[in-house]
Design a protein around this motif. Sequence first.
Motif, PDB file in Angstrom:
ATOM      1  N   GLU A  85      -8.896 -53.034 -63.958  1.00 54.78           N
ATOM      2  CA  GLU A  85      -7.613 -52.453 -63.559  1.00 54.78           C
ATOM      3  C   GLU A  85      -6.885 -51.765 -64.700  1.00 54.78           C
ATOM      4  OE1 GLU A  85      -8.663 -55.611 -63.058  1.00 54.78           O
ATOM      5  OE2 GLU A  85      -7.008 -57.061 -63.329  1.00 54.78           O
ATOM      6  N   ASP A  86      -7.417 -51.864 -65.912  1.00 57.52           N
ATOM      7  CA  ASP A  86      -6.860 -51.112 -67.041  1.00 57.52           C
ATOM      8  C   ASP A  86      -7.402 -49.681 -67.085  1.00 57.52           C
ATOM      9  OD1 ASP A  86      -7.184 -54.105 -68.996  1.00 57.52           O
ATOM     10  OD2 ASP A  86      -5.333 -53.284 -68.126  1.00 57.52           O
ATOM     11  N   THR A  87      -8.351 -49.373 -66.221  1.00 56.55           N
ATOM     12  CA  THR A  87      -8.911 -48.026 -66.185  1.00 56.55           C
ATOM     13  C   THR A  87      -7.826 -47.010 -65.869  1.00 56.55           C
ATOM     14  OG1 THR A  87     -11.122 -48.762 -65.562  1.00 56.55           O
ATOM     15  CG2 THR A  87     -10.521 -46.507 -64.969  1.00 56.55           C
ATOM     16  N   ALA A  88      -7.678 -46.022 -66.745  1.00 61.45           N
ATOM     17  CA  ALA A  88      -6.615 -45.026 -66.581  1.00 61.45           C
ATOM     18  C   ALA A  88      -6.726 -44.002 -67.706  1.00 61.45           C
ATOM     19  CB  ALA A  88      -5.240 -45.690 -66.636  1.00 61.45           C
ATOM     20  N   VAL A  89      -5.982 -42.939 -67.551  1.00 55.84           N
ATOM     21  CA  VAL A  89      -5.748 -42.026 -68.666  1.00 55.84           C
ATOM     22  C   VAL A  89      -4.507 -42.526 -69.397  1.00 55.84           C
ATOM     23  CG1 VAL A  89      -5.254 -39.668 -69.387  1.00 55.84           C
ATOM     24  CG2 VAL A  89      -6.771 -40.081 -67.442  1.00 55.84           C
ATOM     25  N   TYR A  90      -4.648 -42.709 -70.691  1.00 55.49           N
ATOM     26  CA  TYR A  90      -3.557 -43.236 -71.508  1.00 55.49           C
ATOM     27  C   TYR A  90      -2.913 -42.102 -72.305  1.00 55.49           C
ATOM     28  CZ  TYR A  90      -4.831 -48.029 -70.428  1.00 55.49           C
ATOM     29  OH  TYR A  90      -5.061 -49.210 -69.770  1.00 55.49           O
ATOM     30  N   TYR A  91      -1.584 -42.131 -72.341  1.00 55.82           N
ATOM     31  CA  TYR A  91      -0.809 -41.103 -73.016  1.00 55.82           C
ATOM     32  C   TYR A  91       0.163 -41.743 -74.014  1.00 55.82           C
ATOM     33  CZ  TYR A  91      -2.077 -38.398 -68.826  1.00 55.82           C
ATOM     34  OH  TYR A  91      -2.750 -37.779 -67.804  1.00 55.82           O
ATOM     35  N   CYS A  92       0.401 -41.081 -75.120  1.00 61.13           N
ATOM     36  CA  CYS A  92       1.497 -41.484 -75.983  1.00 61.13           C
ATOM     37  C   CYS A  92       2.661 -40.521 -75.757  1.00 61.13           C
ATOM     38  CB  CYS A  92       1.078 -41.547 -77.452  1.00 61.13           C
ATOM     39  SG  CYS A  92       0.224 -40.105 -78.116  1.00 61.13           S
ATOM     40  N   TYR A  93       3.866 -41.061 -75.954  1.00 66.78           N
ATOM     41  CA  TYR A  93       5.094 -40.330 -75.630  1.00 66.78           C
ATOM     42  C   TYR A  93       6.133 -40.592 -76.706  1.00 66.78           C
ATOM     43  CZ  TYR A  93       9.450 -39.230 -73.164  1.00 66.78           C
ATOM     44  OH  TYR A  93      10.670 -38.723 -72.802  1.00 66.78           O
ATOM     45  N   MET A  94       6.723 -39.512 -77.189  1.00 66.62           N
ATOM     46  CA  MET A  94       7.780 -39.643 -78.180  1.00 66.62           C
ATOM     47  C   MET A  94       8.666 -38.415 -78.143  1.00 66.62           C
ATOM     48  SD  MET A  94       7.392 -40.371 -82.292  1.00 66.62           S
ATOM     49  CE  MET A  94       7.800 -38.757 -82.942  1.00 66.62           C
ATOM     50  N   SER A  95       9.962 -38.650 -78.236  1.00 63.14           N
ATOM     51  CA  SER A  95      10.933 -37.553 -78.324  1.00 63.14           C
ATOM     52  C   SER A  95      10.756 -36.531 -77.210  1.00 63.14           C
ATOM     53  CB  SER A  95      10.797 -36.843 -79.689  1.00 63.14           C
ATOM     54  OG  SER A  95      11.071 -37.728 -80.741  1.00 63.14           O
ATOM     55  N   THR A  96      10.617 -37.011 -76.016  1.00 61.47           N
ATOM     56  CA  THR A  96      10.487 -36.222 -74.780  1.00 61.47           C
ATOM     57  C   THR A  96       9.147 -35.495 -74.653  1.00 61.47           C
ATOM     58  OG1 THR A  96      11.424 -34.075 -75.486  1.00 61.47           O
ATOM     59  CG2 THR A  96      12.978 -35.812 -74.842  1.00 61.47           C
ATOM     60  N   TYR A  97       8.198 -35.767 -75.543  1.00 63.32           N
ATOM     61  CA  TYR A  97       6.896 -35.111 -75.475  1.00 63.32           C
ATOM     62  C   TYR A  97       5.799 -36.115 -75.106  1.00 63.32           C
ATOM     63  CZ  TYR A  97       9.075 -31.185 -77.883  1.00 63.32           C
ATOM     64  OH  TYR A  97       9.890 -30.136 -78.224  1.00 63.32           O
ATOM     65  N   PHE A  98       4.929 -35.673 -74.191  1.00 66.02           N
ATOM     66  CA  PHE A  98       3.688 -36.390 -73.922  1.00 66.02           C
ATOM     67  C   PHE A  98       2.555 -35.646 -74.625  1.00 66.02           C
ATOM     68  CE2 PHE A  98       4.259 -39.793 -70.974  1.00 66.02           C
ATOM     69  CZ  PHE A  98       5.381 -39.487 -70.209  1.00 66.02           C
ATOM     70  N   GLY A  99       1.661 -36.404 -75.240  1.00 68.02           N
ATOM     71  CA  GLY A  99       0.466 -35.786 -75.764  1.00 68.02           C
ATOM     72  C   GLY A  99      -0.621 -35.756 -74.700  1.00 68.02           C
ATOM     73  N   PRO A 100      -1.703 -35.022 -74.938  1.00 69.48           N
ATOM     74  CA  PRO A 100      -2.848 -35.064 -74.015  1.00 69.48           C
ATOM     75  C   PRO A 100      -3.376 -36.491 -73.932  1.00 69.48           C
ATOM     76  CG  PRO A 100      -3.086 -33.292 -75.603  1.00 69.48           C
ATOM     77  CD  PRO A 100      -1.932 -34.135 -76.075  1.00 69.48           C
ATOM     78  N   GLY A 101      -3.826 -36.877 -72.781  1.00 70.91           N
ATOM     79  CA  GLY A 101      -4.269 -38.249 -72.587  1.00 70.91           C
ATOM     80  C   GLY A 101      -5.681 -38.486 -73.064  1.00 70.91           C
ATOM     81  N   THR A 102      -6.022 -39.770 -73.116  1.00 69.55           N
ATOM     82  CA  THR A 102      -7.382 -40.188 -73.444  1.00 69.55           C
ATOM     83  C   THR A 102      -7.819 -41.172 -72.365  1.00 69.55           C
ATOM     84  OG1 THR A 102      -8.800 -41.094 -75.192  1.00 69.55           O
ATOM     85  CG2 THR A 102      -6.588 -42.026 -75.017  1.00 69.55           C
ATOM     86  N   LEU A 103      -9.019 -40.968 -71.855  1.00 69.92           N
ATOM     87  CA  LEU A 103      -9.491 -41.735 -70.706  1.00 69.92           C
ATOM     88  C   LEU A 103     -10.107 -43.057 -71.148  1.00 69.92           C
ATOM     89  CD1 LEU A 103     -10.151 -42.004 -67.671  1.00 69.92           C
ATOM     90  CD2 LEU A 103     -12.263 -40.723 -68.138  1.00 69.92           C
ATOM     91  N   VAL A 104      -9.652 -44.124 -70.515  1.00 74.45           N
ATOM     92  CA  VAL A 104     -10.222 -45.455 -70.711  1.00 74.45           C
ATOM     93  C   VAL A 104     -10.843 -45.895 -69.395  1.00 74.45           C
ATOM     94  CG1 VAL A 104      -9.694 -47.887 -71.161  1.00 74.45           C
ATOM     95  CG2 VAL A 104      -8.585 -46.093 -72.520  1.00 74.45           C
ATOM     96  N   THR A 105     -12.119 -46.222 -69.431  1.00 75.14           N
ATOM     97  CA  THR A 105     -12.818 -46.690 -68.245  1.00 75.14           C
ATOM     98  C   THR A 105     -13.396 -48.060 -68.537  1.00 75.14           C
ATOM     99  OG1 THR A 105     -13.409 -44.414 -67.651  1.00 75.14           O
ATOM    100  CG2 THR A 105     -14.610 -46.192 -66.547  1.00 75.14           C
ATOM    101  N   VAL A 106     -13.017 -49.039 -67.710  1.00 69.88           N
ATOM    102  CA  VAL A 106     -13.493 -50.406 -67.883  1.00 69.88           C
ATOM    103  C   VAL A 106     -14.384 -50.755 -66.703  1.00 69.88           C
ATOM    104  CG1 VAL A 106     -12.850 -52.811 -68.278  1.00 69.88           C
ATOM    105  CG2 VAL A 106     -11.341 -50.978 -69.061  1.00 69.88           C
ATOM    106  N   SER A 107     -15.638 -51.041 -66.982  1.00 69.99           N
ATOM    107  CA  SER A 107     -16.583 -51.370 -65.921  1.00 69.99           C
ATOM    108  C   SER A 107     -16.625 -52.885 -65.707  1.00 69.99           C
ATOM    109  CB  SER A 107     -17.973 -50.854 -66.271  1.00 69.99           C
ATOM    110  OG  SER A 107     -18.450 -51.481 -67.443  1.00 69.99           O
ATOM    111  N   SER A 108     -16.878 -53.263 -64.470  1.00 69.11           N
ATOM    112  CA  SER A 108     -16.912 -54.704 -64.143  1.00 69.11           C
ATOM    113  C   SER A 108     -18.302 -55.282 -64.342  1.00 69.11           C
ATOM    114  CB  SER A 108     -16.449 -54.903 -62.706  1.00 69.11           C
ATOM    115  OG  SER A 108     -17.259 -54.159 -61.825  1.00 69.11           O
TER     116      SER A 108
END
Length: 108
Positions: A85-108
């Motif tokens: 359930e942690d599988t997602a695209v992760y983004y960092c955010y600061m000062s009203t800006y989002f950076g491009p995300g990085t994909l995390v895929t967790v297999s069962s």
Amino acid sequence: VQLQASGGGLVQAGGSLRLSCVVTGESIDALDWYRQAPGGSRELVASLRHGGLFYYKDSVRGRFTVSRDVAQNTAHLQMNNLKPEDTAVYYCYMSTYFGPGTLVTVSS
């Protein structure tokens, strides 16, 4: 301000990943990590807040840790004991800006 997240990948359940967010144009004082799962909305996962305080979403508390490398002006999100359930695209955010995300895929 520019943010660039990296470190995502494919990992088995129970494994670990360390995400990094390199920030240029402004020193990191407070920074958020968000994620967006397939078909879901973007949600706040963890934060480094002013004064050295931290916030963690209940479902990741005890497994995820936010840190900051002042010299490199980089934030990290250490993710342990990952779950599918942690599988997602992760983004960092600061000062009203989002950076491009990085994909995390967790297999069962």
